[in-house]
Design an enzyme around this catalytic site. Structure first.
Site, PDB file in Angstrom:
ATOM      1  NE  ARG A 140      12.017   2.076   0.736  1.00 32.70           N
ATOM      2  CZ  ARG A 140      12.111   3.181   1.475  1.00 32.70           C
ATOM      3  NH1 ARG A 140      11.114   4.064   1.449  1.00 32.70           N
ATOM      4  NH2 ARG A 140      13.158   3.406   2.229  1.00 32.70           N
ATOM      5  CE  LYS A 163      11.685   2.501   6.040  1.00 35.63           C
ATOM      6  NZ  LYS A 163      11.560   3.517   7.107  1.00 35.63           N
ATOM      7  CG  HIS A 196      -6.447   3.073  -6.293  1.00 40.34           C
ATOM      8  ND1 HIS A 196      -6.494   2.248  -7.403  1.00 40.34           N
ATOM      9  CD2 HIS A 196      -7.622   2.885  -5.640  1.00 40.34           C
ATOM     10  CE1 HIS A 196      -7.652   1.610  -7.425  1.00 40.34           C
ATOM     11  NE2 HIS A 196      -8.352   1.971  -6.355  1.00 40.34           N
ATOM     12  CE1 TYR A 245       7.024   4.999   1.822  1.00 42.63           C
ATOM     13  CE2 TYR A 245       6.255   6.623   3.425  1.00 42.63           C
ATOM     14  CZ  TYR A 245       7.190   5.676   3.016  1.00 42.63           C
ATOM     15  OH  TYR A 245       8.280   5.386   3.806  1.00 42.63           O
ATOM     16  CB  ALA A 258      -7.216   6.894  -4.782  1.00 47.78           C
ATOM     17  CG  ASN A 270       8.211   7.615   7.036  1.00 47.59           C
ATOM     18  OD1 ASN A 270       8.287   8.556   6.252  1.00 47.59           O
ATOM     19  ND2 ASN A 270       8.975   6.534   6.928  1.00 47.59           N
TER      20      ASN A 270
END
Length: 222
Positions: free
Chosen positions: A88, A106, A118, A121, A135, A141
């Protein structure tokens, strides 16, 4: 546990090393990642290509055609960005890393040899040298009540002043599959997190975080 930046990372394994050394705690650097990338990018030299405005990719890196690279970002030597990865922006990815299928990054720093292979985030986080996200493991966050994140180190509580702060992984940390690292999690060097764990607070170096939140030193698993 030593939560200082130099106690968690070998700073020689990131383009951000010299800059990170300015901060007592690594999460203090999260606000400046975008500006750091913008300062580093133009000076990276001929081994990097600016494939889009403020997107610098090393010539030896492999980027799948379906991956999205949002500005600003840097992708280091021999790193593999796989199909449908979503960067991002404000991502500094080191050398020999893996950013895998459907992984989202991000506002992060990934040291060299980091693997997020895999369905991970990783947001508002720093992953140390040779750390690995199993994975489906993620960094959460933002707290559910949207209050500012506090790092809890035993009885000590460190106010970060941040609404968004995922996790800090020291060098050579292993995170098991489908684990959630809650806001403000800090994992010391060489520690392992069991699969399907819900982790919060500070995990000491050279430890194993087991089912039910039990933490034991490595070598004393029994």
């Amino acid at each position: 546990m030593n939560l200082n930046t130099t106690g968690l990372f070998d700073l020689g394994h990131s383009l951000a090393g010299e800059w990170l050394a300015r901060f007592t705690y690594p999460w203090q650097a999260l606000d400046g990642i975008k500006e750091l990338i913008l300062s580093l990018g133009p000076a990276l030299g001929e081994d990097y290509e600016e494939r889009a405005p403020q997107v610098w990719v090393h010539k030896t890196a492999s980027v799948a055609p379906t991956a999205f690279l949002g500005a600003p970002c840097i992708i280091g030597p021999h790193t593999e960005v796989r199909h449908c990865a979503f960067i991002r922006g404000s991502a500094l990815v080191g050398a020999d890393c893996v950013v895998g299928n459907s992984v989202e990054l991000k506002n992060v720093i990934l040291f060299d040899n980091v693997q997020t292979p895999h369905y991970n985030y990783v947001g508002d986080s720093i992953l140390g040298y040779k750390s690995h996200m199993g994975a489906g493991s993620i960094t959460s966050n933002v707290k559910s009540d949207k209050t500012l994140v506090v790092v809890k180190n035993g009885e000590e509580k460190i106010e970060t002043g941040r609404k968004k702060f995922g996790a800090i992984l020291g060098d050579c940390v292993e995170v098991g599959c489908n684990s959630v690292l809650n806001p403000g999690t800090v994992v010391g060097q060489r520690s392992n997190i069991y699969p399907v764990s819900c982790v919060r607070g500070v995990i000491p170096a050279d430890s194993i975080y087991k089912t039910g939140g039990v933490i034991v030193p490595k070598g004393k698993e029994d």
